[in-house]
Design a protein around this motif. Structure first.
Motif, PDB file in Angstrom:
ATOM      1  N   GLY A   1      45.340 -36.627 -20.951  1.00 18.98           N
ATOM      2  CA  GLY A   1      45.663 -37.419 -22.121  1.00 18.98           C
ATOM      3  C   GLY A   1      46.526 -38.612 -21.764  1.00 18.98           C
ATOM      4  O   GLY A   1      46.775 -38.859 -20.595  1.00 18.98           O
ATOM      5  N   PRO A   2      47.003 -39.380 -22.744  1.00 21.95           N
ATOM      6  CA  PRO A   2      46.746 -39.229 -24.182  1.00 21.95           C
ATOM      7  C   PRO A   2      45.440 -39.827 -24.685  1.00 21.95           C
ATOM      8  O   PRO A   2      45.137 -39.735 -25.857  1.00 21.95           O
ATOM      9  N   PHE A   3      44.660 -40.456 -23.804  1.00 22.96           N
ATOM     10  CA  PHE A   3      43.431 -41.097 -24.279  1.00 22.96           C
ATOM     11  C   PHE A   3      42.209 -40.548 -23.560  1.00 22.96           C
ATOM     12  O   PHE A   3      41.332 -41.301 -23.121  1.00 22.96           O
ATOM     13  N   LEU A   4      42.139 -39.229 -23.428  1.00 21.32           N
ATOM     14  CA  LEU A   4      41.003 -38.630 -22.735  1.00 21.32           C
ATOM     15  C   LEU A   4      39.902 -38.307 -23.740  1.00 21.32           C
ATOM     16  O   LEU A   4      40.175 -37.648 -24.740  1.00 21.32           O
ATOM     17  N   PRO A   5      38.672 -38.790 -23.513  1.00 22.85           N
ATOM     18  CA  PRO A   5      37.583 -38.420 -24.433  1.00 22.85           C
ATOM     19  C   PRO A   5      37.387 -36.902 -24.427  1.00 22.85           C
ATOM     20  O   PRO A   5      37.380 -36.285 -23.371  1.00 22.85           O
TER      21      PRO A   5
END
Lengths: 117, 355
Positions: B175-179
């Motif tokens: 994260g914080p922006f992991l698909p």
């Protein structure tokens, strides 16, 4: 003395190959990208450990699997030589043998021997 | 000459875009990802444009810079609709009324036509620490490579949960922006192979805006189905969710039929992510929760929705321990965002931050 031209060509070839390898190394210096690009994509967070993990070879289940297929191979080699002459009888006998070995492989499959974890 | 011709061809293609969703923007990001003019990328490395939707808090600007630098050249400047954080240098601001996809297409075309320069790196091109072992000359230390290469330790063996085979324990900060994870969620997971040994929440997911029940169901099922590899069906569901948001009619029966025929329920492992159900003796697993969502979508019975919500009494660590990574993602995506926020409470050990 008659080998001298051949030897010279070989030495020249080795030197040129060495230069070629060095040239490829120098040309590809920036191919791996910048330091942020070498970090694996995990959503933007900074990784805490490296992602190099060792996996166990699992000698015992691998050897069991190897033996199962090896026994098939061992009997199929001489069988292949005489199969055409013997005909259907040889095919049925080999089919029974393979069926018994297939049961062993199915058991190993259920026990998770093919799962790479 | 050939390079210029290729660049012209590339300029005409639809740009690969990595979408980052901030607070109250997950639905908007998903609606934009359905636009046929762009191709959503799974990682920034595959993308040429980074599109940030919604407000990203200041503590996540560092990860955003990392994502920006992970994009391969040529890369377009990031597009931002809201007021950008001064720490994150944004070259282009999207005015409130502009269509962000139009801006993405323009930036992509200008980039490959040579009218726009590729964005320089924001972070320095240096590893976090030099490669150093224990000895005077940098040699020695534990692990395969000796010492702590670039300041990060090597994973060392520890006891395994399942069959007693001690493997290397790798700590992953996802994260914080992991698909696949809700936006904003920072999860520290200890993995052996792909089996989760422990999981802690370091940052709770961002709060998301309230939507209608129909839209929520369509979006949640789409996120889940995408994880199972059914991208086209997921896009169809997200398109229906966008229509539901605009109060257009949605053929839920046809979607329910497609979901049943695709056998998504059979693809889910049984007895996964078991939590207590609405009744004291009732338990739900991932399969039953997804089946309940599909049934609710097909009948769209509002009264049934209150009865089918799961009440997770355990924390995230208990829920994910022992799962494989893919199973862990399925478990996380089998809860609605509100339920997931209740489970994902940050660990109270001084490093935690709340959304």
């Amino acid at each position: 003395m008659s080998d001298l031209p051949g030897l010279a060509v070989m030495v020249l070839g080795v030197v040129l190959f060495g230069w070629l390898v060095q040239g490829i190394r120098i040309a590809g210096r920036h191919a791996s990208g910048t330091a942020p690009q070498q970090v694996p994509f995990i959503g933007g967070a900074e990784p805490r450990t490296h992602a190099w993990q060792r996996y166990h070879v699992r000698y015992y289940p691998m050897v069991l699997l190897f033996i199962a297929f090896e026994m098939e191979m061992m009997f199929m080699y001489p069988w292949a030589v005489v199969y055409v002459a013997e005909g259907i009888k040889a095919m049925v006998e080999m089919g029974m043998f393979l069926g018994i070995l297939a049961l062993g492989i199915l058991y190993a499959w259920r026990e998770g021997v093919f799962r790479w974890q | 000459m050939a390079v210029k011709a290729l660049a012209r061809l590339a300029a005409r293609s639809s740009p690969e875009t990595f979408l980052v969703a901030g607070r109250n923007a997950q639905r908007l990001a998903e609606d934009l990802s359905c636009d046929r003019r762009i191709r959503p990328a799974m990682t920034p490395r595959h993308a040429s444009v980074l599109l940030i939707v919604g407000e990203v808090p200041g503590r996540d600007v560092g990860p955003l810079r990392q994502l920006h630098d992970q994009m391969a050249h040529p890369r377009a400047p990031p597009e931002c609709r809201s007021e950008p954080d001064p720490a994150f240098q944004v070259a282009l601001r999207v005015p409130g009324e502009a269509d962000p996809i139009d801006r993405v297409l323009t930036a992509h075309r200008d980039l490959f036509a040579g009218r726009l320069a590729s964005e320089p790196d924001l972070l320095p091109d240096e590893p976090p620490a030099p490669w150093r072992g224990r000895g005077d000359h940098g040699q020695g230390g534990e692990g395969m490579m000796g010492g702590k290469p670039y300041g990060r330790p090597m994973p060392m063996t520890s006891d395994d949960l399942r069959d007693g085979l001690a493997l290397d324990a790798y700590t992953l900060c996802a994260g914080p922006f992991l698909p696949g994870l809700p936006p904003g969620l920072l999860l520290e997971v200890e993995l052996q192979g792909d089996v989760v040994q422990s999981a802690q929440v370091r940052q709770a997911p961002y709060e998301q805006s309230t939507v209608s029940r129909e839209t929520l169901l369509l979006a949640c099922i789409a996120r889940f189905v995408r994880l199972l590899g059914l991208g086209a069906l997921a896009t169809r569901l997200l398109t229906a969710a966008r229509a539901a948001t605009s109060r257009e009619p949605v053929d839920v029966r046809s979607l329910g039929r497609r979901l049943r025929w695709s056998r998504v329920l059979a693809a889910i492992p049984p007895d996964l992510g078991i939590v207590a159900g609405p009744g004291s003796d009732q338990q739900t697993d991932v399969r039953s929760r997804i089946a309940a969502w599909i049934a609710e979508l097909e009948s769209f019975d509002r009264s049934a929705s209150a009865g089918t919500s799961a009440v997770p009494r355990c924390g995230l660590s208990e829920l994910l321990t022992g799962c494989e990574w893919q199973e862990a993602l399925l478990v996380l995506n089998s809860f609605a965002p509100e339920e997931l926020s209740r489970i994902c409470r940050p660990e109270d050990d001084g490093r935690a931050e709340s959304a």
